[in-house]
Design a protein around this motif. Structure first.
Motif, PDB file in Angstrom:
ATOM      1  N   UNK A   4       0.837  -1.203   0.000  1.00 46.05           N
ATOM      2  CA  UNK A   4       0.000   0.000   0.000  1.00 46.05           C
ATOM      3  C   UNK A   4       0.867   1.246   0.000  1.00 46.05           C
ATOM      4  N   UNK A   5       0.285   2.317  -0.514  1.00 52.39           N
ATOM      5  CA  UNK A   5       0.991   3.611  -0.494  1.00 52.39           C
ATOM      6  C   UNK A   5      -0.048   4.728  -0.518  1.00 52.39           C
ATOM      7  N   UNK A   6       0.356   5.919  -0.083  1.00 52.61           N
ATOM      8  CA  UNK A   6      -0.562   7.054  -0.106  1.00 52.61           C
ATOM      9  C   UNK A   6      -0.707   7.532  -1.543  1.00 52.61           C
ATOM     10  N   UNK A   7      -1.929   7.777  -1.936  1.00 49.67           N
ATOM     11  CA  UNK A   7      -2.188   8.215  -3.307  1.00 49.67           C
ATOM     12  C   UNK A   7      -2.142   9.739  -3.389  1.00 49.67           C
ATOM     13  N   UNK A   8      -1.570  10.227  -4.499  1.00 52.39           N
ATOM     14  CA  UNK A   8      -1.522  11.683  -4.711  1.00 52.39           C
ATOM     15  C   UNK A   8      -2.689  12.139  -5.577  1.00 52.39           C
ATOM     16  N   UNK A   9      -3.519  11.176  -6.033  1.00 50.38           N
ATOM     17  CA  UNK A   9      -4.612  11.520  -6.967  1.00 50.38           C
ATOM     18  C   UNK A   9      -5.829  12.112  -6.267  1.00 50.38           C
ATOM     19  N   UNK A  10      -5.868  12.011  -4.956  1.00 50.05           N
ATOM     20  CA  UNK A  10      -7.054  12.436  -4.235  1.00 50.05           C
ATOM     21  C   UNK A  10      -6.787  13.759  -3.523  1.00 50.05           C
ATOM     22  N   UNK A  11      -7.868  14.486  -3.182  1.00 52.85           N
ATOM     23  CA  UNK A  11      -7.689  15.757  -2.481  1.00 52.85           C
ATOM     24  C   UNK A  11      -7.483  15.543  -0.980  1.00 52.85           C
ATOM     25  N   UNK A  12      -7.603  14.310  -0.531  1.00 54.35           N
ATOM     26  CA  UNK A  12      -7.311  13.999   0.875  1.00 54.35           C
ATOM     27  C   UNK A  12      -6.460  12.717   0.928  1.00 54.35           C
ATOM     28  N   UNK A  13      -5.750  12.502   2.052  1.00 50.86           N
ATOM     29  CA  UNK A  13      -4.877  11.327   2.126  1.00 50.86           C
ATOM     30  C   UNK A  13      -5.683  10.045   1.903  1.00 50.86           C
ATOM     31  N   UNK A  14      -5.186   9.200   1.022  1.00 50.63           N
ATOM     32  CA  UNK A  14      -5.931   7.980   0.672  1.00 50.63           C
ATOM     33  C   UNK A  14      -4.928   6.851   0.461  1.00 50.63           C
ATOM     34  N   UNK A  15      -5.116   5.781   1.187  1.00 48.18           N
ATOM     35  CA  UNK A  15      -4.193   4.645   1.094  1.00 48.18           C
ATOM     36  C   UNK A  15      -4.704   3.674   0.028  1.00 48.18           C
ATOM     37  N   UNK A  16      -3.861   3.405  -0.961  1.00 48.31           N
ATOM     38  CA  UNK A  16      -4.281   2.513  -2.057  1.00 48.31           C
ATOM     39  C   UNK A  16      -3.523   1.184  -1.940  1.00 48.31           C
ATOM     40  N   UNK A  17      -4.288   0.095  -2.057  1.00 48.66           N
ATOM     41  CA  UNK A  17      -3.724  -1.247  -1.883  1.00 48.66           C
ATOM     42  C   UNK A  17      -3.607  -1.963  -3.221  1.00 48.66           C
ATOM     43  N   UNK A  18      -2.518  -2.722  -3.372  1.00 50.63           N
ATOM     44  CA  UNK A  18      -2.378  -3.591  -4.550  1.00 50.63           C
ATOM     45  C   UNK A  18      -1.804  -4.925  -4.071  1.00 50.63           C
ATOM     46  N   UNK A  19      -1.966  -5.949  -4.905  1.00 47.84           N
ATOM     47  CA  UNK A  19      -1.500  -7.290  -4.524  1.00 47.84           C
ATOM     48  C   UNK A  19      -0.041  -7.446  -4.931  1.00 47.84           C
ATOM     49  N   UNK A  20       0.763  -8.033  -4.058  1.00 50.37           N
ATOM     50  CA  UNK A  20       2.171  -8.299  -4.391  1.00 50.37           C
ATOM     51  C   UNK A  20       2.251  -9.609  -5.187  1.00 50.37           C
ATOM     52  N   UNK A  21       3.426  -9.909  -5.701  1.00 52.90           N
ATOM     53  CA  UNK A  21       3.618 -11.168  -6.430  1.00 52.90           C
ATOM     54  C   UNK A  21       3.320 -12.360  -5.538  1.00 52.90           C
ATOM     55  N   UNK A  22       3.803 -12.268  -4.313  1.00 54.11           N
ATOM     56  CA  UNK A  22       3.557 -13.349  -3.359  1.00 54.11           C
ATOM     57  C   UNK A  22       2.056 -13.471  -3.062  1.00 54.11           C
ATOM     58  N   UNK A  23       1.393 -12.305  -2.941  1.00 48.65           N
ATOM     59  CA  UNK A  23      -0.042 -12.305  -2.668  1.00 48.65           C
ATOM     60  C   UNK A  23      -0.820 -12.968  -3.786  1.00 48.65           C
ATOM     61  N   UNK A  24      -0.370 -12.731  -5.032  1.00 47.99           N
ATOM     62  CA  UNK A  24      -1.053 -13.333  -6.184  1.00 47.99           C
ATOM     63  C   UNK A  24      -0.904 -14.863  -6.146  1.00 47.99           C
ATOM     64  N   UNK A  25       0.293 -15.338  -5.807  1.00 46.03           N
ATOM     65  CA  UNK A  25       0.504 -16.796  -5.740  1.00 46.03           C
ATOM     66  C   UNK A  25      -0.357 -17.409  -4.641  1.00 46.03           C
ATOM     67  N   UNK A  26      -0.370 -16.735  -3.480  1.00 44.30           N
ATOM     68  CA  UNK A  26      -1.157 -17.258  -2.355  1.00 44.30           C
ATOM     69  C   UNK A  26      -2.640 -17.294  -2.735  1.00 44.30           C
TER      70      UNK A  26
END
Lengths: 104, 355
Positions: free
Chosen positions: A62-84
């Motif tokens: 996860x990382x903070x997104x700069x696309x929003x007008x307020x702090x927003x944490x965006x999640x993505x799946x890692x390679x390991x997460x995809x395998x699991x």
């Protein structure tokens, strides 16, 4: 559907949802509600501890997104997460197939 | 107080570090701003804070225990190098040839006794952390046990490195410069690693978990020891351990020194040290069941809640695991717990198991 039926499956559902498309907490909660057609009576807040846990386990990033007008944490799946997730989906298909066969 | 303010207060009361707290609050604030008025669907903020705290305390303690083990392994390597290199540095010096006996004896205790405490406590902490690696939220008592084991192990590790430092100081006029420099630098690095690991464990301790359940004991970690006659009489495990350690040391030194008397003397000293260690630290590392009372059920007339029933279930399952209940008794008592309306009825279902 009873909440306890979700126990143990929430992590897999979250992984499935984010594997399709990365997103922030609210968007993930909304997409989680769709496959069940509202049948999962889930306290939406419970998704957040699960997101943090999956990130600690290295299955999400996860990382903070700069696309929003307020702090927003965006999640993505890692390679390991995809395998699991793939492994869990295979296990679930085998399990649900066996239950389906037993129920007739 | 708003939903977010209640969550903030609960997260703070649970001791979540500021960085984690800020992130959680920003995420939930964003959620609420996406759909104002959705707070009810987010659930009880107290339960949400409890969930974050229970899982974070578990994760940090488990990670801290594994880091502690790694730091202790480094200290063990440093101690081994100091002993292996001593031959090249002219061999062991006579104990009376150092600067002071006040330096020599603490150094000896640090280098001989403390590593054994660190090995036992650190191994048990790491073993529990690995064995329970898939559990998201451990009971508070179990988190406490892992933390106690890891902290004791780290303190013993620090005592080991300090002992090595005292040994160097005591014989600083006898050892060559290269040996002093090499072992001195390695000791400082190892000591710093141990202090950092200890700090990690104390940070993890500041997060408050209140999840009910028992800590378990050494028999859960080492099922081979889980015999009923041992489990019910912890001192028997102590006696067996002391005799085993004493016998191994006796045989080893009788062979190494070609002297039965030398072997016996060292074996007896080692056995006495092991007995002292068992008495002093047995409870801390879970070799002896903790005296700390199980969380008490409140006044008998009060209506029972889910938390009370969960606690009662844990106590019954512990009783079954300890051989106090048969499977039929467990099943009957669990039914009574589920049907109980008051705390008094729960207590009745726990008779003989709970004060």
């Amino acid at each position: 559907m009873r909440n306890d039926a979700l126990t143990g499956q929430l992590d897999s559902l979250i992984l499935a949802t984010i594997a399709q498309q990365p997103g922030h907490g609210y968007a993930i909660v909304q997409r989680l509600a769709q496959p069940g057609g509202g049948r999962f009576a889930l306290a939406e807040g419970t998704v957040y501890p699960a997101l943090h846990r999956l990130e600690r386990e290295g299955l999400l990033h996860s990382s903070w997104s700069a696309d929003s007008d307020r702090p927003r944490r965006v999640y993505s799946v890692t390679g390991n997460g995809r395998s699991v997730f793939q492994a869990r989906r295979r296990d679930w298909k085998r399990f649900s197939g066996a239950v389906q066969a037993g129920l007739g | 107080m708003s939903w977010l303010q209640t969550l903030a207060a609960e997260l703070s009361a649970r001791g979540l570090p500021g960085r984690d707290r800020r992130r959680i609050l920003l995420e939930l604030q964003d959620h609420i701003e996406c759909e104002p008025g959705c707070e009810e669907r987010l659930g009880d903020p107290r339960e949400l804070a409890a969930s974050f705290a229970d899982e974070l305390a578990t994760a940090r303690t488990r990670r801290g225990a594994l880091r502690a083990f790694a730091a202790l392994a480094l200290a063990a390597v440093v101690l081994a190098i100091s002993q292996l290199a001593i031959g090249a540095a002219g061999g062991y010096r006579g104990y009376s040839t150092g600067i002071s006996m006040w330096l020599f004896f603490p150094a000896l205790i640090g280098m001989l006794i403390a590593p054994q405490v660190a090995l036992v406590a650190g191994s048990l902490a790491a073993l529990r952390a690995v064995r329970r690696r898939r559990v998201a939220g451990l009971p508070a008592a179990e988190i406490d046990l892992i933390g106690r084991r890891a902290r004791l192990a780290l303190l013993a590790g620090i005592a080991t490195v300090a002992g090595l430092g005292l040994y160097l100081v005591n014989f600083s006029n006898r050892f060559p410069g290269w040996y002093m420099g090499l072992i001195g630098c390695l000791s400082v690095v190892s000591g710093a690693t141990l202090v950092v690991a200890y700090r990690g464990m104390t940070d993890a301790r500041s997060i408050v978990s209140r999840m009910p359940g028992s800590a378990g004991d050494v028999y859960d970690d080492l099922p081979l020891l889980g015999r009923r006659w041992l489990r019910r009489r912890p001192w028997r495990l102590g006696v067996i351990g002391v005799l085993t350690v004493g016998a191994i040391v006796t045989v080893f030194f009788a062979h190494a020194e070609s002297s039965v008397q030398e072997g016996l003397e060292r074996g007896i000293v080692e056995a006495l040290a092991a007995a002292l260690g068992f008495l002093l630290f047995g409870r801390t590392v879970g070799l002896i069941p903790s005296r700390a009372a199980q969380p008490a059920l409140a006044a008998p007339a009060r209506l029972a809640g889910d938390h009370d029933r969960a606690l009662a279930e844990h106590i019954l399952r512990d009783g079954y695991a300890a051989g106090q209940l048969t499977l039929d008794q467990l099943s009957a008592r669990l039914s009574a717990v589920h049907a109980a309306a008051t705390v008094g009825e729960l207590r009745e279902a726990l008779r003989g198991l709970h004060d």
